[in-house]
Design a protein around this motif. Structure first.
Motif, PDB file in Angstrom:
ATOM      1  N   SER A  83      23.833 -61.292  42.584  1.00 35.32           N
ATOM      2  CA  SER A  83      23.474 -62.350  41.502  1.00 35.32           C
ATOM      3  C   SER A  83      23.766 -61.694  40.301  1.00 35.32           C
ATOM      4  N   ARG A  84      24.165 -62.426  39.620  1.00 36.21           N
ATOM      5  CA  ARG A  84      24.568 -61.903  38.261  1.00 36.21           C
ATOM      6  C   ARG A  84      24.710 -63.184  37.321  1.00 36.21           C
ATOM      7  N   TRP A  86       9.924 -63.900  38.583  1.00 40.99           N
ATOM      8  CA  TRP A  86      10.323 -62.591  38.297  1.00 40.99           C
ATOM      9  C   TRP A  86       9.943 -62.415  36.785  1.00 40.99           C
ATOM     10  N   ASP A  93      14.109 -61.029  31.416  1.00 41.28           N
ATOM     11  CA  ASP A  93      15.408 -60.396  30.838  1.00 41.28           C
ATOM     12  C   ASP A  93      14.892 -58.891  30.472  1.00 41.28           C
ATOM     13  N   ASP A 147      14.468 -58.017  37.936  1.00 39.36           N
ATOM     14  CA  ASP A 147      15.877 -57.963  38.349  1.00 39.36           C
ATOM     15  C   ASP A 147      16.274 -56.703  38.345  1.00 39.36           C
ATOM     16  N   PHE A 165      18.229 -55.917  33.425  1.00 39.74           N
ATOM     17  CA  PHE A 165      19.122 -57.162  32.951  1.00 39.74           C
ATOM     18  C   PHE A 165      19.640 -57.008  31.715  1.00 39.74           C
ATOM     19  N   ARG A 196      16.591 -58.205  44.383  1.00 40.01           N
ATOM     20  CA  ARG A 196      17.795 -59.019  43.703  1.00 40.01           C
ATOM     21  C   ARG A 196      18.302 -58.397  42.519  1.00 40.01           C
ATOM     22  N   HIS A 243      20.365 -57.852  39.435  1.00 42.46           N
ATOM     23  CA  HIS A 243      21.058 -59.141  38.559  1.00 42.46           C
ATOM     24  C   HIS A 243      20.825 -58.495  37.083  1.00 42.46           C
TER      25      HIS A 243
END
Length: 801
Positions: A258-259, A470, A473, A502, A506, A531, A533
């Protein structure tokens, strides 16, 4: 226009002119359909309902039009009440819970097993457009609450805005974030949920040290009180009444690529291949906004594949499915005026309105936009068609982003049950209703598949729609890593058990910090969702980094997959009981220090996890709870009840196993679908002599939607007890499911034995060998006993010294 304004007046009528500040008195009460209706001297009504699970719902102004409850399921069971008298007033009770009504001045107080837990202070207040509740706080009381904040575990002394809002790049302090919860949970073993989705404030002894106050500018005038024997009991009860989390697909516990974001089909295929070439397990690939537009800005709302970048998404996703890799795509509720579907949304009456009755448009980072009205049938129906088409093409899961909503002008109007309400009245329920739509529609169109719903904003009870939140950011920094335990615990105790971060962070970051990345992945192994990310300027996937990073990540992710039986059993336990996966130390230990501990947590009942959140350390101080503990990796024994220094090499964080703990594990597979549950390793750490230890293991097929409802799952009860000359181990199984392994090859690994045993009684006596090819062998280097056993239902053996 006149019709619109009339609806507005209906919706706003709750938010004006009424004044209730003076103390009131009870005039009368009567019981109808098990609900108690109290009439006060201003002729207003208060409705009290006992909902089971040691929970009481109180609704003030019950005779007035109200927004529907968001915290409670549509159908709740109201229990019969017993009416009594006490010197202080009238009592109403069901089971172990009693609500006492003081008649003049009117006041409600709540008791558990006749022990006082909570009282209204002034109770309900309503002045001009402000309404809310006040409760009395006890001097030494500590409280969790407010949802996502970085304030410390004890939230007493803080006043928090209740308005879901993004906090980009946060680190070690935040008073307002993506997912607020209008709820508290007290060290006095009660919880209060303010069932109001409007913009407001939660004041936990900040303005007045001994007062808990909730206030809002609009919304429902109701609260829930949940009681229990201890904090874990209160949490389970609260989740049971607001709705337990349905089981996600088992692949949700795997690793995700994931990104922000994969820009085309070639890049997406490449990242999946890189994981496979590196022999790193992978279960999902997550597509950010480039799947529908080549640029960050100007395309939101297209909700259709950009065929230049993704010429064959159906074929791509089919190829991934053949490899047991699932595809998850982002969707947002904003439809830009420049998007290809804006006119369609307008024609379908799908967008929220402005005061003139026209579509409300406004500017934000991504462009000029409208907002899907997920509260209205027209808005939901328009939105659903795109989810239907994407599911038919092969999308397996949904990522709902910006669902606070990230920008939500206060004069935006939403149609709720035929009446219009301003954005400020329903703001905090937007993500909640969006998740409900996605979850229920997913089951409608694919009734044989468990929905996967990843969203960052919601309300109390959003877990019943399968929401996986989640923490937004977060800064890609050590400061961003530090609060992740606190954030997850504060959400989990109120039902949002899949809250995660993340991994790696992030936002921001000048260059790749391999140590920070490693520490964050170590936390992720023992988190609900794994995950990595981040923004694409520094790759969040290990496969784009150096060989050492790849090797270290491979080991961690393989450990994550080895832990699948233990982790998935936690998922089932959460759905059965409401118990969170990550648990605060206060669930098992009383005292101020355990209540406020934000550095460690229980992963299930058997493991204590203490993430390393500072650079350059090789030892980590752990406030170890009372009892005997083993180091998960080395079996070194520690005595708890005090701070201890634990080795923290770059490849390991402190993971401690309590004496008597059991952890089932598998050989790591390339995907969760390939995991072989017919061959398991059952790790058992010896407990205190003479003490019987139990562990409950759960298992189903990982796919069936109603496996728990239909009892299509297996429970394995592991019981073991060590004596001075022996140790007996049993596994008793009940239940089952289709295609469950009929024969299991179990390898029992007994840790914490001080000497080599003489023999093991299986079906007959077997001598202990040092040959690893033997059915029973002693590993002198690790001081572990290995017993290989074919299990058909029940299993039992006894070790003798």
């Amino acid at each position: 226009m006149n019709n619109v304004l009339s609806w507005v007046l209906i919706g706003l009528s709750m938010a004006c002119v009424s004044v209730t500040t003076m103390a009131q008195s009870l005039v009368s009460h009567h019981v109808s359909d098990h609900r108690i209706l109290l009439t006060l001297d201003d002729n207003s009504k208060v409705r009290v309902s006992f909902l089971g699970h040691n929970t009481v719902e109180v609704l003030y102004r019950a005779d007035e039009k109200q927004l529907p409850s968001m915290a409670l399921p549509a159908e709740v069971s109201v229990k019969p009440v017993k009416v009594g008298k006490a010197p202080e007033g009238t009592t109403f009770s069901y089971g172990r819970v009693t609500a006492r009504v003081s008649e003049s001045p009117f006041q409600l107080a709540f008791y558990f097993d006749n022990e006082h837990r909570l009282s209204e202070e002034k109770g309900f207040f309503h002045v001009d457009s402000l309404r809310g509740f006040r409760f009395a706080l006890q001097p030494d009381e500590q409280l969790y609450g407010g949802g996502q904040r970085v304030l410390g575990m004890d939230r007493r002394g803080h006043k928090m805005p209740l308005y879901n809002r993004a906090h980009y790049g946060y680190t070690t302090e935040s008073n307002q974030m993506y997912y607020s919860l209008p709820a508290v949970m007290s060290s006095e073993n009660y919880a209060v949920v303010f069932d109001n989705s409007a913009s407001g404030n939660l004041d936990i002894g900040h303005s007045e040290a001994d007062v808990l106050q909730f206030d809002a500018r609009a919304g429902r005038t109701a609260y829930l009180v949940t009681l229990g024997e201890n904090l874990a009991d209160v949490s389970r009860n609260l989740v049971s009444v607001t709705g337990k989390q349905p089981l996600p697909p088992r692949w949700a516990l795997g690793n995700f690529a994931s990104r922000f974001g994969y820009r085309n089909e070639s890049q997406t295929r490449d990242v999946v291949k890189r994981y496979q070439d590196a022999d790193i397990p992978l279960d999902g690939v997550v597509l950010d906004l480039y799947w529908f537009g080549k640029d960050v800005k100007g395309h939101m709302g297209n909700l259709s594949w950009d065929r230049e970048a993704f010429p064959d998404p159906d074929g791509m996703m089919a190829d991934f499915r053949e490899q047991d890799v699932q595809t998850i795509v982002i969707t947002e509720p904003f439809v830009l005026t420049t998007s290809s579907h804006f006119d369609s949304a307008v024609q379908a009456d799908a967008l929220a309105k402005s005061l003139d009755g026209e579509v409300k448009t406004f500017d934000f980072y991504f462009g000029n936009t409208g907002l899907v009205d997920v509260f209205s049938p027209a808005g939901r129906d328009w939105f659903k068609q795109y989810y239907t088409k994407l599911a038919e093409q092969g999308v397996a899961g949904w990522w709902g982003d910006l669902g606070e909503p990230e920008v939500h002008p206060g004069d935006t109007l939403h149609n709720v049950d035929g009446s219009l309400y301003t954005a400020d009245a329903v703001h905090n329920a937007y993500g909640h209703r969006w998740a409900q739509m996605v979850y229920e529609h997913s089951l409608d169109i694919q009734p044989d598949k468990r929905p996967f719903v990843l969203m960052r904003s919601g309300f109390v009870g959003s877990q019943r729609f399968g929401m996986i939140p989640w923490t937004g950011d977060v800064s890609r920094s050590w400061g961003g890593l530090k609060p992740q335990v606190e954030l997850a615990l504060q959400m989990g105790v109120f039902g949002l058990a899949y809250t995660h971060s993340d991994l790696g962070g992030f936002a921001g970051g000048d260059e790749f910090d391999a140590e920070l990345y490693q520490r964050w992945l170590q936390l992720g192994v023992f988190s609900p969702v794994f995950r990595p990310h981040a923004q694409e300027d520094i790759a969040p996937e290990p496969v784009y980094h150096d060989q050492q990073t790849v090797a270290q990540a491979r080991d961690l992710i393989r450990l994550r997959y080895q832990m699948l039986p233990y982790n998935y059993a936690l998922s089932i336990e959460n759905s059965l009981t409401g118990m969170p996966m990550m648990r605060p130390l206060s669930f098992y230990h009383e005292g101020d220090a355990w209540f406020t501990n934000k550095d460690s947590y229980y992963w299930g009942e058997n493991l204590l996890i203490s993430p390393v959140t500072e650079a350059g350390v090789s030892e980590w101080m752990v406030d170890l709870p009372p009892g005997t503990w083993y180091h998960f990796y080395t079996d070194e024994i520690y005595t708890g009840g005090k701070p201890v220094s634990v080795p923290a090499s770059l490849t390991q964080i402190p993971v401690m196993v309590k004496a008597g703990g059991v952890v089932p594990m598998l050989d790591a597979a390339s995907t969760t679908a390939e995991a072989d549950f017919s061959q398991m390793t059952m790790h058992v750490w010896a407990g205190e002599q003479g003490v019987e230890h139990q562990y409950h293991y759960y298992e189903d097929d990982g796919k069936r939607v109603d496996s728990l409802k239909d009892n299509a799952f297996m429970t394995g009860q592991v019981i073991h007890q060590r004596q001075s000359d022996s140790m007996r181990v049993q596994m008793l199984t009940t239940g089952g499911y289709d295609r469950m392994p009929t024969n299991r090859e179990l390898e029992w690994v007994l840790h914490g034995l001080t000497q080599q045993p003489e023999d093991v009684m299986l079906s007959d006596k077997v001598a202990v060998s040092t040959d690893k090819n033997s059915a029973v062998y002693w590993d002198a280097s690790s001081k572990t006993l290995h017993v290989n056993q074919r299990l058909q239902g029940h299993g039992e053996f006894t070790v003798h010294w």
